[in-house]
Design a protein around this motif. Sequence first.
Motif, PDB file in Angstrom:
ATOM      1  N   VAL A   1      70.207  20.663  20.918  1.00 11.68           N
ATOM      2  CA  VAL A   1      70.600  19.332  21.395  1.00 11.68           C
ATOM      3  C   VAL A   1      69.845  19.092  22.704  1.00 11.68           C
ATOM      4  CG1 VAL A   1      72.887  19.151  20.360  1.00 11.68           C
ATOM      5  CG2 VAL A   1      72.632  20.311  22.562  1.00 11.68           C
ATOM      6  N   ILE A   2      69.704  17.827  23.054  1.00 10.98           N
ATOM      7  CA  ILE A   2      68.944  17.464  24.254  1.00 10.98           C
ATOM      8  C   ILE A   2      69.909  16.914  25.311  1.00 10.98           C
ATOM      9  CG2 ILE A   2      66.996  16.128  25.148  1.00 10.98           C
ATOM     10  CD1 ILE A   2      66.028  17.828  22.842  1.00 10.98           C
ATOM     11  N   LEU A   3      69.858  17.500  26.498  1.00  7.48           N
ATOM     12  CA  LEU A   3      70.694  17.053  27.617  1.00  7.48           C
ATOM     13  C   LEU A   3      69.794  16.526  28.733  1.00  7.48           C
ATOM     14  CD1 LEU A   3      72.919  20.288  28.139  1.00  7.48           C
ATOM     15  CD2 LEU A   3      73.191  18.549  26.367  1.00  7.48           C
ATOM     16  N   VAL A   4      70.375  15.700  29.603  1.00  7.18           N
ATOM     17  CA  VAL A   4      69.668  15.340  30.833  1.00  7.18           C
ATOM     18  C   VAL A   4      70.589  15.734  31.986  1.00  7.18           C
ATOM     19  CG1 VAL A   4      70.471  12.927  30.970  1.00  7.18           C
ATOM     20  CG2 VAL A   4      68.297  13.564  32.010  1.00  7.18           C
TER      21      VAL A   4
ATOM     22  N   ASN B   1      71.559  29.668  25.816  1.00  8.04           N
ATOM     23  CA  ASN B   1      70.403  29.828  24.939  1.00  8.04           C
ATOM     24  C   ASN B   1      69.446  28.639  25.134  1.00  8.04           C
ATOM     25  OD1 ASN B   1      68.849  30.892  22.868  1.00  8.04           O
ATOM     26  ND2 ASN B   1      70.698  31.432  21.705  1.00  8.04           N
ATOM     27  N   ILE B   2      68.565  28.783  26.118  1.00  9.62           N
ATOM     28  CA  ILE B   2      67.663  27.682  26.482  1.00  9.62           C
ATOM     29  C   ILE B   2      66.422  27.717  25.599  1.00  9.62           C
ATOM     30  CG2 ILE B   2      66.235  26.701  28.322  1.00  9.62           C
ATOM     31  CD1 ILE B   2      68.027  28.278  30.333  1.00  9.62           C
ATOM     32  N   THR B   3      66.093  26.585  24.971  1.00 12.85           N
ATOM     33  CA  THR B   3      64.846  26.515  24.203  1.00 12.85           C
ATOM     34  C   THR B   3      63.724  25.975  25.089  1.00 12.85           C
ATOM     35  OG1 THR B   3      66.108  26.136  22.186  1.00 12.85           O
ATOM     36  CG2 THR B   3      63.760  25.607  22.109  1.00 12.85           C
ATOM     37  N   ALA B   4      63.993  24.843  25.770  1.00 10.68           N
ATOM     38  CA  ALA B   4      62.967  24.245  26.627  1.00 10.68           C
ATOM     39  C   ALA B   4      63.600  23.495  27.787  1.00 10.68           C
ATOM     40  CB  ALA B   4      62.090  23.292  25.817  1.00 10.68           C
TER      41      ALA B   4
ATOM     42  N   LYS C   1      70.481  25.416  22.477  1.00  9.29           N
ATOM     43  CA  LYS C   1      71.123  25.591  21.167  1.00  9.29           C
ATOM     44  C   LYS C   1      72.466  24.841  21.159  1.00  9.29           C
ATOM     45  CE  LYS C   1      68.037  28.020  19.066  1.00  9.29           C
ATOM     46  NZ  LYS C   1      66.988  27.156  19.616  1.00  9.29           N
ATOM     47  N   LYS C   2      72.721  24.148  20.025  1.00  4.19           N
ATOM     48  CA  LYS C   2      73.918  23.313  19.852  1.00  4.19           C
ATOM     49  C   LYS C   2      75.208  23.975  20.327  1.00  4.19           C
ATOM     50  CE  LYS C   2      72.565  20.614  15.824  1.00  4.19           C
ATOM     51  NZ  LYS C   2      72.492  20.650  14.364  1.00  4.19           N
ATOM     52  N   GLU C   3      75.373  25.235  19.956  1.00  2.00           N
ATOM     53  CA  GLU C   3      76.639  25.914  20.253  1.00  2.00           C
ATOM     54  C   GLU C   3      76.851  26.131  21.748  1.00  2.00           C
ATOM     55  OE1 GLU C   3      74.243  26.992  18.266  1.00  2.00           O
ATOM     56  OE2 GLU C   3      73.696  29.082  18.652  1.00  2.00           O
ATOM     57  N   ASP C   4      75.800  25.976  22.546  1.00  2.00           N
ATOM     58  CA  ASP C   4      75.928  26.177  23.996  1.00  2.00           C
ATOM     59  C   ASP C   4      76.086  24.881  24.781  1.00  2.00           C
ATOM     60  OD1 ASP C   4      75.894  28.865  23.751  1.00  2.00           O
ATOM     61  OD2 ASP C   4      73.868  29.163  24.525  1.00  2.00           O
ATOM     62  N   GLU C   5      76.221  23.758  24.074  1.00  2.19           N
ATOM     63  CA  GLU C   5      76.277  22.453  24.753  1.00  2.19           C
ATOM     64  C   GLU C   5      77.404  22.391  25.800  1.00  2.19           C
ATOM     65  OE1 GLU C   5      76.731  19.008  22.139  1.00  2.19           O
ATOM     66  OE2 GLU C   5      77.671  17.925  23.781  1.00  2.19           O
ATOM     67  N   VAL C   6      78.603  22.737  25.389  1.00  5.25           N
ATOM     68  CA  VAL C   6      79.758  22.624  26.293  1.00  5.25           C
ATOM     69  C   VAL C   6      79.591  23.542  27.504  1.00  5.25           C
ATOM     70  CG1 VAL C   6      82.261  22.945  26.492  1.00  5.25           C
ATOM     71  CG2 VAL C   6      81.293  21.921  24.421  1.00  5.25           C
ATOM     72  N   LYS C   7      79.177  24.772  27.223  1.00  8.35           N
ATOM     73  CA  LYS C   7      79.012  25.755  28.302  1.00  8.35           C
ATOM     74  C   LYS C   7      77.911  25.325  29.288  1.00  8.35           C
ATOM     75  CE  LYS C   7      77.781  30.335  27.804  1.00  8.35           C
ATOM     76  NZ  LYS C   7      77.769  31.626  27.124  1.00  8.35           N
ATOM     77  N   ALA C   8      76.811  24.817  28.751  1.00  8.11           N
ATOM     78  CA  ALA C   8      75.700  24.385  29.611  1.00  8.11           C
ATOM     79  C   ALA C   8      76.128  23.216  30.499  1.00  8.11           C
ATOM     80  CB  ALA C   8      74.500  23.994  28.761  1.00  8.11           C
ATOM     81  N   LEU C   9      76.875  22.276  29.927  1.00  6.86           N
ATOM     82  CA  LEU C   9      77.334  21.131  30.715  1.00  6.86           C
ATOM     83  C   LEU C   9      78.309  21.593  31.807  1.00  6.86           C
ATOM     84  CD1 LEU C   9      77.717  18.387  27.953  1.00  6.86           C
ATOM     85  CD2 LEU C   9      76.027  18.452  29.802  1.00  6.86           C
TER      86      LEU C   9
ATOM     87  N   LYS D   1      74.763  15.013  27.292  1.00  7.96           N
ATOM     88  CA  LYS D   1      73.924  15.081  26.081  1.00  7.96           C
ATOM     89  C   LYS D   1      73.387  13.695  25.793  1.00  7.96           C
ATOM     90  CE  LYS D   1      74.665  15.486  21.135  1.00  7.96           C
ATOM     91  NZ  LYS D   1      75.679  15.888  20.135  1.00  7.96           N
ATOM     92  N   ILE D   2      72.085  13.586  25.528  1.00  8.22           N
ATOM     93  CA  ILE D   2      71.518  12.262  25.239  1.00  8.22           C
ATOM     94  C   ILE D   2      70.892  12.152  23.853  1.00  8.22           C
ATOM     95  CG2 ILE D   2      71.099  11.568  27.652  1.00  8.22           C
ATOM     96  CD1 ILE D   2      68.083  12.309  27.123  1.00  8.22           C
ATOM     97  N   ALA D   3      70.610  13.292  23.224  1.00 13.01           N
ATOM     98  CA  ALA D   3      69.870  13.192  21.954  1.00 13.01           C
ATOM     99  C   ALA D   3      70.096  14.380  21.041  1.00 13.01           C
ATOM    100  CB  ALA D   3      68.377  13.056  22.259  1.00 13.01           C
ATOM    101  N   VAL D   4      69.752  14.157  19.769  1.00 17.51           N
ATOM    102  CA  VAL D   4      69.750  15.247  18.790  1.00 17.51           C
ATOM    103  C   VAL D   4      68.347  15.342  18.197  1.00 17.51           C
ATOM    104  CG1 VAL D   4      72.200  15.039  18.200  1.00 17.51           C
ATOM    105  CG2 VAL D   4      70.500  13.700  16.924  1.00 17.51           C
ATOM    106  N   VAL D   5      68.102  16.451  17.526  1.00 20.37           N
ATOM    107  CA  VAL D   5      66.785  16.665  16.917  1.00 20.37           C
ATOM    108  C   VAL D   5      66.931  16.539  15.403  1.00 20.37           C
ATOM    109  CG1 VAL D   5      64.896  18.328  16.609  1.00 20.37           C
ATOM    110  CG2 VAL D   5      66.153  18.223  18.784  1.00 20.37           C
TER     111      VAL D   5
END
Length: 332
Positions: free
Chosen positions: A162-165, A209-212, A274-282, A296-300
């Motif tokens: 997922v894409i976050l800003v 789990n950071i991709t980019a 990675k999707k499963e880390d969205e809540v934790k990353a935020l 979160k602003i976008a999906v792939v």
Amino acid sequence: MNKHITLAMGNGGEENNELIHKVFYKAFKNEILEKSEDAAVIHGGELAFSTDSFTVSPLFFPGGDIGKLAICGTCNDLAMMGAKPKYLTCSVIIEEGFPTRELEKIVRSMKKELKNNGAIVVSGDTKVVPRGSVDKIFINTTGIGEIQKKGISSNSISEDDVILVSRDIGRHGAAIFAAREGIDLSTSLKSDCASLTLQVQALIDADINITALRDATRGGVSAVLNEWAKQSNICIEVQEDSIPVSQEVYGICEILGFEAVNLANEGTFVLAIKKEDEVKALEVLHRFENSSNAVKIAVVTQQYKKRVVLLSSYGTKRFLETPTGELLPRIC
Ligand code: MG
């Protein structure tokens, strides 16, 4: 390509990409350079290496100055590769007649920002050129960082991400424009100029789990998303109204007909995780004042490969293109 260099060729967008590919990549071609990351990964994946030149006008602006920017810019590019900034160089080109006091002020800002990053300047160069040969002062910094987390790359984003800003967008571009044009909105509009090292370190420490990662500098968020879509051969679908934009930035955009997604930022980054880390990353990002409105602003998807799609709240769709032309030269 145009016979002469145009301002648009430095825009961080389409024309800039063409210049880089047709002149520099063509001549310097190698595997590391062609990865087109924020910093080169060298020395068996242990080190990140990046350089940036700063020409911002005005030199002092709400939220920072050219000195702060020169350290943040290079350190942030290192951080975007999961690296901890360590050693920097500092080269300055100064116009004859430039006030020494202003130079000292700029260097003090650099010192302060180096401390925030835990980095030091270990080499430098000073050139003074005759009046009119350069406008006041230009600074180049080059940096080396120790990679804390290997494998971060803009070339490996997939539908599992997922894409976050990290915060509301467009502040640097809007603040520079307002300062340069003397627009006094009587608001608290400030550049977002800041080091991102601590946020990135916290994400790594939390085992996200950071991709980019990419800081959305020239060309703004739309340049980052388009670069990622091309590099990773994916479609990025952005929910337009999820992108945070402050009232002040929105106001400047309304007056001048800009889109906030195209405006430069200097302390704002886009994350593919990675999707499963969205809540934790935020959760991690929300601990920091500078990223307290991360979202979160976008999906792939695979719908339109190498393209970015903007979905409006009315359910309409349009492509978000890489910025073209030059909104604001000497933004950084
Ligand atoms: Mg960058």
